[in-house]
Design a protein around this motif. Structure first.
Motif, PDB file in Angstrom:
ATOM      1  N   ILE A 151      -6.683  -1.068  -9.343  1.00 46.89           N
ATOM      2  CA  ILE A 151      -6.535  -2.267  -8.517  1.00 46.89           C
ATOM      3  C   ILE A 151      -5.841  -1.825  -7.243  1.00 46.89           C
ATOM      4  O   ILE A 151      -4.743  -1.262  -7.278  1.00 46.89           O
ATOM      5  CB  ILE A 151      -5.703  -3.358  -9.230  1.00 46.89           C
ATOM      6  N   GLU A 152      -6.496  -2.065  -6.114  1.00 48.69           N
ATOM      7  CA  GLU A 152      -6.011  -1.518  -4.839  1.00 48.69           C
ATOM      8  C   GLU A 152      -5.916  -2.619  -3.791  1.00 48.69           C
ATOM      9  O   GLU A 152      -6.843  -3.408  -3.606  1.00 48.69           O
ATOM     10  CB  GLU A 152      -6.970  -0.415  -4.377  1.00 48.69           C
ATOM     11  N   LEU A 153      -4.793  -2.649  -3.096  1.00 44.88           N
ATOM     12  CA  LEU A 153      -4.570  -3.641  -2.042  1.00 44.88           C
ATOM     13  C   LEU A 153      -4.406  -2.925  -0.709  1.00 44.88           C
ATOM     14  O   LEU A 153      -3.631  -1.968  -0.601  1.00 44.88           O
ATOM     15  CB  LEU A 153      -3.321  -4.470  -2.337  1.00 44.88           C
ATOM     16  N   SER A 154      -5.137  -3.391   0.296  1.00 38.98           N
ATOM     17  CA  SER A 154      -4.974  -2.909   1.671  1.00 38.98           C
ATOM     18  C   SER A 154      -4.480  -4.077   2.507  1.00 38.98           C
ATOM     19  O   SER A 154      -5.132  -5.124   2.563  1.00 38.98           O
ATOM     20  CB  SER A 154      -6.297  -2.383   2.234  1.00 38.98           C
ATOM     21  N   CYS A 155      -3.321  -3.887   3.157  1.00 42.39           N
ATOM     22  CA  CYS A 155      -2.674  -5.012   3.837  1.00 42.39           C
ATOM     23  C   CYS A 155      -2.108  -4.559   5.176  1.00 42.39           C
ATOM     24  O   CYS A 155      -1.376  -3.565   5.255  1.00 42.39           O
ATOM     25  CB  CYS A 155      -1.548  -5.552   2.950  1.00 42.39           C
ATOM     26  N   ARG A 156      -2.426  -5.304   6.240  1.00 37.91           N
ATOM     27  CA  ARG A 156      -1.900  -4.988   7.565  1.00 37.91           C
ATOM     28  C   ARG A 156      -0.499  -5.574   7.731  1.00 37.91           C
ATOM     29  O   ARG A 156      -0.188  -6.624   7.181  1.00 37.91           O
ATOM     30  CB  ARG A 156      -2.827  -5.551   8.641  1.00 37.91           C
ATOM     31  N   HIS A 157       0.304  -4.868   8.516  1.00 43.12           N
ATOM     32  CA  HIS A 157       1.649  -5.380   8.782  1.00 43.12           C
ATOM     33  C   HIS A 157       1.553  -6.498   9.815  1.00 43.12           C
ATOM     34  O   HIS A 157       0.886  -6.348  10.839  1.00 43.12           O
ATOM     35  CB  HIS A 157       2.565  -4.263   9.290  1.00 43.12           C
ATOM     36  N   PRO A 158       2.201  -7.633   9.577  1.00 44.51           N
ATOM     37  CA  PRO A 158       2.065  -8.760  10.505  1.00 44.51           C
ATOM     38  C   PRO A 158       2.591  -8.477  11.908  1.00 44.51           C
ATOM     39  O   PRO A 158       2.140  -9.092  12.883  1.00 44.51           O
ATOM     40  CB  PRO A 158       2.873  -9.877   9.827  1.00 44.51           C
ATOM     41  N   ILE A 178       5.529  -7.238  -2.789  1.00 45.80           N
ATOM     42  CA  ILE A 178       5.459  -6.587  -1.480  1.00 45.80           C
ATOM     43  C   ILE A 178       6.230  -7.391  -0.439  1.00 45.80           C
ATOM     44  O   ILE A 178       6.132  -8.622  -0.371  1.00 45.80           O
ATOM     45  CB  ILE A 178       3.993  -6.410  -1.043  1.00 45.80           C
ATOM     46  N   GLN A 179       6.989  -6.678   0.370  1.00 46.81           N
ATOM     47  CA  GLN A 179       7.706  -7.273   1.493  1.00 46.81           C
ATOM     48  C   GLN A 179       7.362  -6.514   2.763  1.00 46.81           C
ATOM     49  O   GLN A 179       7.214  -5.286   2.749  1.00 46.81           O
ATOM     50  CB  GLN A 179       9.217  -7.248   1.264  1.00 46.81           C
ATOM     51  N   PHE A 180       7.230  -7.261   3.859  1.00 52.84           N
ATOM     52  CA  PHE A 180       7.032  -6.653   5.174  1.00 52.84           C
ATOM     53  C   PHE A 180       8.393  -6.550   5.859  1.00 52.84           C
ATOM     54  O   PHE A 180       9.072  -7.565   6.054  1.00 52.84           O
ATOM     55  CB  PHE A 180       6.087  -7.503   6.021  1.00 52.84           C
ATOM     56  N   LEU A 181       8.774  -5.351   6.214  1.00 51.89           N
ATOM     57  CA  LEU A 181      10.046  -5.137   6.874  1.00 51.89           C
ATOM     58  C   LEU A 181       9.869  -5.147   8.380  1.00 51.89           C
ATOM     59  O   LEU A 181       8.766  -4.967   8.904  1.00 51.89           O
ATOM     60  CB  LEU A 181      10.651  -3.799   6.411  1.00 51.89           C
ATOM     61  N   LYS A 182      10.946  -5.329   9.092  1.00 47.41           N
ATOM     62  CA  LYS A 182      10.897  -5.415  10.548  1.00 47.41           C
ATOM     63  C   LYS A 182      10.488  -4.071  11.131  1.00 47.41           C
ATOM     64  O   LYS A 182      10.944  -3.010  10.693  1.00 47.41           O
ATOM     65  CB  LYS A 182      12.261  -5.838  11.096  1.00 47.41           C
ATOM     66  N   THR A 183       9.604  -4.110  12.131  1.00 50.24           N
ATOM     67  CA  THR A 183       9.190  -2.887  12.807  1.00 50.24           C
ATOM     68  C   THR A 183       9.679  -2.924  14.256  1.00 50.24           C
ATOM     69  O   THR A 183      10.118  -3.954  14.765  1.00 50.24           O
ATOM     70  CB  THR A 183       7.654  -2.751  12.811  1.00 50.24           C
ATOM     71  N   SER A 184       9.550  -1.781  14.905  1.00 53.65           N
ATOM     72  CA  SER A 184       9.956  -1.687  16.307  1.00 53.65           C
ATOM     73  C   SER A 184       8.836  -2.091  17.249  1.00 53.65           C
ATOM     74  O   SER A 184       8.989  -2.130  18.453  1.00 53.65           O
ATOM     75  CB  SER A 184      10.396  -0.252  16.636  1.00 53.65           C
ATOM     76  N   VAL A 185       7.653  -2.371  16.655  1.00 53.66           N
ATOM     77  CA  VAL A 185       6.483  -2.742  17.453  1.00 53.66           C
ATOM     78  C   VAL A 185       6.157  -4.194  17.194  1.00 53.66           C
ATOM     79  O   VAL A 185       6.072  -4.639  16.062  1.00 53.66           O
ATOM     80  CB  VAL A 185       5.259  -1.863  17.098  1.00 53.66           C
ATOM     81  N   ASP A 186       5.946  -4.947  18.211  1.00 54.14           N
ATOM     82  CA  ASP A 186       5.567  -6.362  18.089  1.00 54.14           C
ATOM     83  C   ASP A 186       4.313  -6.579  18.907  1.00 54.14           C
ATOM     84  O   ASP A 186       4.349  -6.656  20.129  1.00 54.14           O
ATOM     85  CB  ASP A 186       6.698  -7.253  18.583  1.00 54.14           C
ATOM     86  N   ARG A 187       3.180  -6.680  18.210  1.00 52.81           N
ATOM     87  CA  ARG A 187       1.894  -6.827  18.899  1.00 52.81           C
ATOM     88  C   ARG A 187       1.505  -8.293  18.961  1.00 52.81           C
ATOM     89  O   ARG A 187       1.668  -9.007  18.016  1.00 52.81           O
ATOM     90  CB  ARG A 187       0.815  -6.022  18.162  1.00 52.81           C
TER      91      ARG A 187
END
Length: 204
Positions: free
Chosen positions: A153-160, A195-204
Protein backbone atom coordinates in the motif's frame (compact mmCIF):
# COMPACT_ATOMS: atom_id res chain seq x y z
CA UNK A 1 8.40 8.96 -9.31
CA UNK A 2 9.71 5.49 -9.99
CA UNK A 3 10.27 3.26 -6.99
CA UNK A 4 13.14 0.82 -7.39
CA UNK A 5 11.79 -2.24 -5.62
CA UNK A 6 15.05 -4.15 -5.95
CA UNK A 7 16.71 -1.66 -3.58
CA UNK A 8 14.43 -2.81 -0.78
CA UNK A 9 15.26 -6.45 -1.49
CA UNK A 10 18.96 -5.66 -1.38
CA UNK A 11 18.63 -3.80 1.90
CA UNK A 12 16.70 -6.69 3.43
CA UNK A 13 19.38 -9.09 2.26
CA UNK A 14 22.08 -7.26 4.16
CA UNK A 15 20.13 -5.94 7.15
CA UNK A 16 21.67 -8.55 9.45
CA UNK A 17 25.05 -6.79 9.15
CA UNK A 18 23.79 -3.23 8.63
CA UNK A 19 23.66 -0.66 11.42
CA UNK A 20 20.10 -0.81 12.76
CA UNK A 21 18.27 1.11 15.43
CA UNK A 22 15.25 -0.36 17.22
CA UNK A 23 12.45 2.15 17.50
CA UNK A 24 10.48 2.98 20.59
CA UNK A 25 6.77 2.16 20.42
CA UNK A 26 4.85 4.90 18.57
CA UNK A 27 8.08 6.78 17.80
CA UNK A 28 7.45 9.49 15.19
CA UNK A 29 9.67 9.40 12.11
CA UNK A 30 10.62 12.66 10.37
CA UNK A 31 12.12 13.06 6.92
CA UNK A 32 12.49 16.65 5.78
CA UNK A 33 9.07 18.33 6.04
CA UNK A 34 7.02 15.16 6.55
CA UNK A 35 6.51 12.92 9.58
CA UNK A 36 4.53 9.78 10.44
CA UNK A 37 4.26 7.00 13.04
CA UNK A 38 4.70 3.26 12.32
CA UNK A 39 2.05 0.83 13.61
CA UNK A 40 2.05 0.25 17.36
CA UNK A 41 4.13 -2.56 18.76
CA UNK A 42 7.75 -3.52 19.26
CA UNK A 43 10.10 -4.96 16.67
CA UNK A 44 10.48 -2.09 14.20
CA UNK A 45 14.08 -1.38 13.18
CA UNK A 46 15.37 1.65 11.29
CA UNK A 47 18.11 1.15 8.73
CA UNK A 48 20.67 3.89 9.38
CA UNK A 49 22.42 3.59 6.04
CA UNK A 50 19.86 5.48 3.97
CA UNK A 51 20.22 9.18 3.15
CA UNK A 52 18.49 12.20 4.67
CA UNK A 53 15.74 12.10 2.03
CA UNK A 54 14.69 8.55 2.89
CA UNK A 55 13.56 6.33 5.78
CA UNK A 56 13.51 2.53 5.75
CA UNK A 57 11.86 0.56 8.56
CA UNK A 58 11.82 -3.24 8.77
CA UNK A 59 9.97 -5.66 11.05
CA UNK A 60 10.05 -9.45 10.96
CA UNK A 61 6.74 -11.18 10.31
CA UNK A 62 5.47 -13.80 12.75
CA UNK A 63 6.24 -16.72 10.43
CA UNK A 64 9.92 -16.78 11.32
CA UNK A 65 11.12 -17.00 7.71
CA UNK A 66 13.96 -14.50 7.01
CA UNK A 67 12.18 -13.39 3.85
CA UNK A 68 8.89 -12.57 5.60
CA UNK A 69 9.11 -8.92 6.55
CA UNK A 70 7.04 -5.81 6.94
CA UNK A 71 8.70 -2.83 5.28
CA UNK A 72 7.90 0.89 5.44
CA UNK A 73 9.93 2.58 2.72
CA UNK A 74 9.54 6.35 2.61
CA UNK A 75 11.38 8.83 0.46
CA UNK A 76 11.11 12.44 -0.59
CA UNK A 77 10.84 13.00 -4.33
CA UNK A 78 10.99 16.13 -6.44
CA UNK A 79 8.47 16.58 -9.24
CA UNK A 80 7.13 19.37 -11.47
CA UNK A 81 4.00 21.27 -10.58
CA UNK A 82 0.87 19.55 -11.86
CA UNK A 83 -1.99 21.47 -13.42
CA UNK A 84 -4.67 19.34 -11.78
CA UNK A 85 -5.20 16.52 -9.31
CA UNK A 86 -6.03 14.25 -12.23
CA UNK A 87 -2.62 14.96 -13.81
CA UNK A 88 -0.95 14.16 -10.50
CA UNK A 89 -2.87 10.88 -10.21
CA UNK A 90 -1.92 9.86 -13.76
CA UNK A 91 1.75 10.64 -13.08
CA UNK A 92 1.67 8.62 -9.88
CA UNK A 93 0.12 5.67 -11.72
CA UNK A 94 2.69 5.74 -14.52
CA UNK A 95 5.55 5.89 -12.04
CA UNK A 96 4.90 2.50 -10.42
CA UNK A 97 7.93 0.51 -11.55
CA UNK A 98 6.68 -2.61 -9.76
CA UNK A 99 4.30 -3.09 -12.69
CA UNK A 100 7.28 -3.18 -15.08
CA UNK A 101 9.59 -5.38 -12.98
CA UNK A 102 9.97 -8.84 -14.54
CA UNK A 103 10.55 -10.35 -11.10
CA UNK A 104 6.95 -9.61 -10.12
CA UNK A 105 3.69 -10.85 -11.59
CA UNK A 106 0.97 -8.36 -10.75
CA UNK A 107 -2.13 -10.12 -9.43
CA UNK A 108 -4.21 -7.06 -8.54
CA UNK A 109 -3.70 -3.31 -8.40
CA UNK A 110 -5.72 -0.14 -7.97
CA UNK A 111 -5.03 3.59 -7.77
CA UNK A 112 -7.34 6.17 -6.24
CA UNK A 113 -7.29 9.66 -4.80
CA UNK A 114 -7.01 10.04 -1.04
CA UNK A 115 -7.12 13.24 0.99
CA UNK A 116 -4.67 13.79 3.87
CA UNK A 117 -5.19 16.98 5.90
CA UNK A 118 -6.89 18.60 2.92
CA UNK A 119 -4.13 17.64 0.48
CA UNK A 120 -5.03 15.46 -2.52
CA UNK A 121 -2.79 12.37 -2.60
CA UNK A 122 -2.53 9.16 -4.64
CA UNK A 123 -3.18 5.85 -2.87
CA UNK A 124 -1.92 2.75 -4.67
CA UNK A 125 -2.63 -0.87 -3.70
CA UNK A 126 -0.96 -3.84 -5.37
CA UNK A 127 -0.50 -7.57 -4.82
CA UNK A 128 2.31 -9.31 -6.69
CA UNK A 129 3.79 -12.77 -6.96
CA UNK A 130 7.53 -12.50 -6.26
CA UNK A 131 9.42 -14.60 -8.81
CA UNK A 132 12.90 -13.34 -7.94
CA UNK A 133 15.52 -15.89 -6.94
CA UNK A 134 15.78 -14.61 -3.37
CA UNK A 135 17.74 -17.60 -1.96
CA UNK A 136 20.71 -16.47 -4.07
CA UNK A 137 20.99 -13.44 -1.80
CA UNK A 138 22.34 -15.63 0.99
CA UNK A 139 19.86 -14.15 3.43
CA UNK A 140 18.58 -17.45 4.77
CA UNK A 141 16.49 -20.50 3.98
CA UNK A 142 12.83 -20.43 2.99
CA UNK A 143 10.53 -22.44 5.24
CA UNK A 144 8.24 -23.24 2.29
CA UNK A 145 8.69 -24.00 -1.39
CA UNK A 146 7.17 -21.87 -4.11
CA UNK A 147 6.79 -18.19 -4.86
CA UNK A 148 6.04 -15.66 -2.16
CA UNK A 149 3.45 -12.91 -2.42
CA UNK A 150 3.77 -9.25 -1.54
CA UNK A 151 1.00 -6.82 -0.62
CA UNK A 152 1.94 -3.15 -0.91
CA UNK A 153 0.00 0.00 0.00
CA UNK A 154 1.69 3.16 -1.22
CA UNK A 155 0.80 6.82 -0.73
CA UNK A 156 2.21 9.69 -2.79
CA UNK A 157 1.44 13.09 -1.28
CA UNK A 158 2.55 16.62 -2.17
CA UNK A 159 3.52 19.06 0.55
CA UNK A 160 0.91 21.83 0.80
CA UNK A 161 3.59 24.54 1.09
CA UNK A 162 5.82 23.20 -1.68
CA UNK A 163 4.00 20.99 -4.15
CA UNK A 164 7.23 20.04 -5.91
CA UNK A 165 8.13 17.98 -2.82
CA UNK A 166 6.39 14.61 -2.62
CA UNK A 167 6.33 12.08 0.18
CA UNK A 168 6.19 8.59 -1.29
CA UNK A 169 5.61 6.08 1.51
CA UNK A 170 5.01 2.38 0.93
CA UNK A 171 3.89 -0.21 3.50
CA UNK A 172 4.42 -3.80 2.37
CA UNK A 173 4.51 -7.39 3.58
CA UNK A 174 6.09 -10.42 1.93
CA UNK A 175 4.38 -13.70 2.82
CA UNK A 176 3.46 -17.16 1.60
CA UNK A 177 0.16 -17.95 -0.15
CA UNK A 178 -2.63 -18.41 2.39
CA UNK A 179 -0.77 -16.48 5.10
CA UNK A 180 -1.72 -12.89 4.32
CA UNK A 181 -2.10 -10.41 7.17
CA UNK A 182 -5.81 -9.58 7.17
CA UNK A 183 -5.05 -6.41 9.14
CA UNK A 184 -2.38 -5.13 6.75
CA UNK A 185 -4.63 -2.47 5.25
CA UNK A 186 -5.62 -1.10 8.64
CA UNK A 187 -1.97 -1.04 9.71
CA UNK A 188 -0.98 0.80 6.56
CA UNK A 189 -3.81 3.31 6.95
CA UNK A 190 -2.75 3.97 10.54
CA UNK A 191 0.55 5.18 9.07
CA UNK A 192 -1.26 7.25 6.43
CA UNK A 193 -3.53 8.83 9.05
CA UNK A 194 -0.54 9.74 11.21
CA UNK A 195 1.18 11.78 8.47
CA UNK A 196 1.89 15.40 9.34
CA UNK A 197 3.11 18.19 7.08
CA UNK A 198 5.80 20.23 8.77
CA UNK A 199 6.64 23.85 8.03
CA UNK A 200 9.00 24.40 5.10
CA UNK A 201 11.14 27.34 4.09
CA UNK A 202 9.39 27.48 0.71
CA UNK A 203 5.91 28.91 0.28
CA UNK A 204 4.58 28.50 -3.24
Amino acid sequence: MKIIISLVVGLLASCASAPRQELLSSQRITVQAFSWVPPAGAGWFKDRRVGVDRSLLIKAHEGGDPYENYVIDARILTAPLFQSNEDFLRAAQSGKSIQENASYRVLAHAMEGHVVHGEYCALYKVTVEDRSNTPSLGFGVHRRLGYMLMDRIELSCRHPQDKTKILDIAFSLSYYPGEADQELMSKAMSVVNSIQFLKTSVDR
